[in-house]
Motif scaffolding. Structure first.
Motif, PDB file in Angstrom:
ATOM      1  N   ALA A 207       0.823  -1.207   0.000  1.00 14.63           N
ATOM      2  CA  ALA A 207       0.000   0.000   0.000  1.00 14.63           C
ATOM      3  C   ALA A 207       0.862   1.263   0.000  1.00 14.63           C
ATOM      4  O   ALA A 207       0.556   2.237  -0.709  1.00 14.63           O
ATOM      5  CB  ALA A 207      -0.929  -0.004   1.211  1.00 14.63           C
ATOM      6  N   MET A 208       1.951   1.263   0.765  1.00 17.33           N
ATOM      7  CA  MET A 208       2.835   2.431   0.816  1.00 17.33           C
ATOM      8  C   MET A 208       3.520   2.666  -0.527  1.00 17.33           C
ATOM      9  O   MET A 208       3.686   3.810  -0.968  1.00 17.33           O
ATOM     10  CB  MET A 208       3.885   2.242   1.912  1.00 17.33           C
ATOM     11  CG  MET A 208       3.323   2.190   3.321  1.00 17.33           C
ATOM     12  SD  MET A 208       2.529   3.733   3.816  1.00 17.33           S
ATOM     13  CE  MET A 208       3.950   4.777   4.068  1.00 17.33           C
ATOM     14  N   LEU A 209       3.919   1.580  -1.207  1.00 14.68           N
ATOM     15  CA  LEU A 209       4.568   1.714  -2.507  1.00 14.68           C
ATOM     16  C   LEU A 209       3.577   2.167  -3.579  1.00 14.68           C
ATOM     17  O   LEU A 209       3.920   2.964  -4.461  1.00 14.68           O
ATOM     18  CB  LEU A 209       5.229   0.396  -2.905  1.00 14.68           C
ATOM     19  CG  LEU A 209       6.429  -0.017  -2.047  1.00 14.68           C
ATOM     20  CD1 LEU A 209       6.872  -1.426  -2.375  1.00 14.68           C
ATOM     21  CD2 LEU A 209       7.585   0.956  -2.229  1.00 14.68           C
ATOM     22  N   VAL A 210       2.346   1.658  -3.499  1.00 14.51           N
ATOM     23  CA  VAL A 210       1.309   2.101  -4.436  1.00 14.51           C
ATOM     24  C   VAL A 210       1.042   3.588  -4.254  1.00 14.51           C
ATOM     25  O   VAL A 210       0.814   4.322  -5.225  1.00 14.51           O
ATOM     26  CB  VAL A 210       0.014   1.279  -4.240  1.00 14.51           C
ATOM     27  CG1 VAL A 210      -1.159   1.921  -4.955  1.00 14.51           C
ATOM     28  CG2 VAL A 210       0.216  -0.139  -4.747  1.00 14.51           C
ATOM     29  N   LYS A 211       1.095   4.050  -3.013  1.00 16.93           N
ATOM     30  CA  LYS A 211       0.907   5.481  -2.737  1.00 16.93           C
ATOM     31  C   LYS A 211       1.994   6.312  -3.405  1.00 16.93           C
ATOM     32  O   LYS A 211       1.719   7.383  -3.964  1.00 16.93           O
ATOM     33  CB  LYS A 211       0.933   5.699  -1.219  1.00 16.93           C
ATOM     34  CG  LYS A 211       0.571   7.099  -0.780  1.00 16.93           C
ATOM     35  CD  LYS A 211       0.520   7.187   0.734  1.00 16.93           C
ATOM     36  CE  LYS A 211       0.136   8.585   1.178  1.00 16.93           C
ATOM     37  NZ  LYS A 211       0.096   8.681   2.672  1.00 16.93           N
ATOM     38  N   GLN A 212       3.241   5.820  -3.391  1.00 17.10           N
ATOM     39  CA  GLN A 212       4.333   6.533  -4.065  1.00 17.10           C
ATOM     40  C   GLN A 212       4.121   6.543  -5.578  1.00 17.10           C
ATOM     41  O   GLN A 212       4.374   7.558  -6.244  1.00 17.10           O
ATOM     42  CB  GLN A 212       5.679   5.876  -3.721  1.00 17.10           C
ATOM     43  CG  GLN A 212       6.085   5.961  -2.268  1.00 17.10           C
ATOM     44  CD  GLN A 212       6.290   7.379  -1.786  1.00 17.10           C
ATOM     45  OE1 GLN A 212       6.472   8.306  -2.554  1.00 17.10           O
ATOM     46  NE2 GLN A 212       6.255   7.565  -0.479  1.00 17.10           N
ATOM     47  N   CYS A 213       3.657   5.418  -6.120  1.00 15.80           N
ATOM     48  CA  CYS A 213       3.361   5.361  -7.563  1.00 15.80           C
ATOM     49  C   CYS A 213       2.279   6.366  -7.926  1.00 15.80           C
ATOM     50  O   CYS A 213       2.352   7.036  -8.966  1.00 15.80           O
ATOM     51  CB  CYS A 213       2.920   3.945  -7.952  1.00 15.80           C
ATOM     52  SG  CYS A 213       4.216   2.704  -7.888  1.00 15.80           S
ATOM     53  N   TRP A 214       1.275   6.465  -7.093  1.00 14.79           N
ATOM     54  CA  TRP A 214       0.177   7.410  -7.336  1.00 14.79           C
ATOM     55  C   TRP A 214       0.673   8.851  -7.323  1.00 14.79           C
ATOM     56  O   TRP A 214       0.233   9.697  -8.095  1.00 14.79           O
ATOM     57  CB  TRP A 214      -0.915   7.188  -6.299  1.00 14.79           C
ATOM     58  CG  TRP A 214      -2.137   8.042  -6.496  1.00 14.79           C
ATOM     59  CD1 TRP A 214      -2.571   9.055  -5.702  1.00 14.79           C
ATOM     60  CD2 TRP A 214      -3.074   7.957  -7.579  1.00 14.79           C
ATOM     61  NE1 TRP A 214      -3.719   9.600  -6.215  1.00 14.79           N
ATOM     62  CE2 TRP A 214      -4.057   8.939  -7.364  1.00 14.79           C
ATOM     63  CE3 TRP A 214      -3.169   7.123  -8.693  1.00 14.79           C
ATOM     64  CZ2 TRP A 214      -5.127   9.133  -8.234  1.00 14.79           C
ATOM     65  CZ3 TRP A 214      -4.239   7.316  -9.555  1.00 14.79           C
ATOM     66  CH2 TRP A 214      -5.199   8.303  -9.327  1.00 14.79           C
ATOM     67  N   ARG A 215       1.628   9.149  -6.439  1.00 11.93           N
ATOM     68  CA  ARG A 215       2.208  10.496  -6.378  1.00 11.93           C
ATOM     69  C   ARG A 215       2.976  10.810  -7.659  1.00 11.93           C
ATOM     70  O   ARG A 215       2.892  11.914  -8.186  1.00 11.93           O
ATOM     71  CB  ARG A 215       3.137  10.616  -5.172  1.00 11.93           C
ATOM     72  CG  ARG A 215       2.408  10.732  -3.846  1.00 11.93           C
ATOM     73  CD  ARG A 215       3.381  10.762  -2.685  1.00 11.93           C
ATOM     74  NE  ARG A 215       2.697  10.984  -1.421  1.00 11.93           N
ATOM     75  CZ  ARG A 215       3.276  10.862  -0.228  1.00 11.93           C
ATOM     76  NH1 ARG A 215       4.553  10.506  -0.149  1.00 11.93           N
ATOM     77  NH2 ARG A 215       2.593  11.083   0.877  1.00 11.93           N
ATOM     78  N   ILE A 216       3.739   9.839  -8.140  1.00 11.32           N
ATOM     79  CA  ILE A 216       4.482  10.047  -9.392  1.00 11.32           C
ATOM     80  C   ILE A 216       3.510  10.258 -10.546  1.00 11.32           C
ATOM     81  O   ILE A 216       3.729  11.107 -11.416  1.00 11.32           O
ATOM     82  CB  ILE A 216       5.414   8.845  -9.665  1.00 11.32           C
ATOM     83  CG1 ILE A 216       6.539   8.805  -8.629  1.00 11.32           C
ATOM     84  CG2 ILE A 216       5.987   8.906 -11.075  1.00 11.32           C
ATOM     85  CD1 ILE A 216       7.425   7.581  -8.734  1.00 11.32           C
ATOM     86  N   LEU A 217       2.428   9.502 -10.547  1.00 10.54           N
ATOM     87  CA  LEU A 217       1.432   9.593 -11.613  1.00 10.54           C
ATOM     88  C   LEU A 217       0.703  10.942 -11.591  1.00 10.54           C
ATOM     89  O   LEU A 217       0.438  11.539 -12.634  1.00 10.54           O
ATOM     90  CB  LEU A 217       0.427   8.452 -11.453  1.00 10.54           C
ATOM     91  CG  LEU A 217      -0.449   8.083 -12.654  1.00 10.54           C
ATOM     92  CD1 LEU A 217       0.409   7.658 -13.843  1.00 10.54           C
ATOM     93  CD2 LEU A 217      -1.406   6.969 -12.279  1.00 10.54           C
TER      94      LEU A 217
END
Length: 202
Positions: free
Chosen positions: A136-146
């Motif tokens: 979940a934390m890594l997906v949150k970082q991906c969402w920020r990049i997106l």
């Protein structure tokens, strides 16, 4: 050495001979990810052993585990995908503390730690599943990049790993860093959760 000493005199700064940590994270991750992040488990173990188990109620244990122990690996989990073995060993330490174990004690664990992670409505206590939380934390970082392609981290990642593609179509590439490998692993989860929403274009 002469240049370094001269710069020290001008700036009044001290030199650091050890580079094991930078901003709380390892600057270099070797072949063994487990050995790199093993210090997280050691920190958890030291915290748990420093608490007086006999004087804590179950409510007190719950608060300490949720507020202190579960917070220790959070920062690392937002950047790196931790080894699965470590994500199992940390909850094992938490479980032993919960059921009143000391280092050499062996007592019955009346309920599996996985079921202890269920919500209180379902009969659990809401402890985190570290592996799922890591995702979940890594997906949150991906969402920020997106969502923020103009941010510094998004620009750096784009220049190095997906210069000609969009973030969601990025490839792993040759000899990627562990940070990018961790983010790339989470892109598939982002794709699964994306939805199109009809709007007015704004």
């Amino acid at each position: 050495m002469a240049v370094r000493s001269h710069m020290q005199q001008i700036t009044g700064m001290t030199t650091c001979g050890s580079y094991e940590k930078y901003l709380g994270l390892p600057p270099i991750v070797g072949r063994s990810r487990y050995n790199t992040f093993k210090s997280l488990k050691e920190r958890v173990w030291m915290k748990v052993n420093s608490w007086k188990n006999n004087f804590l109620s179950q409510a007190g244990k719950e608060i300490l585990l949720k507020a202190v122990i579960q917070a220790i690996p959070t920062y690392s989990m937002s950047v790196f995908r931790l080894p699965r073995r470590l994500c199992k060993e940390i909850p094992a330490v938490m479980a032993r503390f919960w059921w009143g174990h000391r280092q050499n004690d062996r007592r019955i664990q009346w309920r599996s730690w996985f079921k202890m992670g269920d919500s209180k409505k379902r009969g659990g206590l809401g402890f985190r599943d570290l592996e799922s939380f890591n995702k979940a934390m890594l997906v949150k970082q991906c969402w920020r990049i997106l969502n923020n392609p103009s941010s510094l981290v998004a620009k750096v990642m784009k220049e190095k790993y997906f210069k000609e593609d969009r973030f969601l179509e990025a490839r792993l590439g040759y000899a990627p860093s562990l940070i990018w490998r961790s983010l790339w692993y989470s892109i598939s989860l982002v794709k699964e959760s994306l939805r199109w929403r009809v709007g007015d274009g704004s």
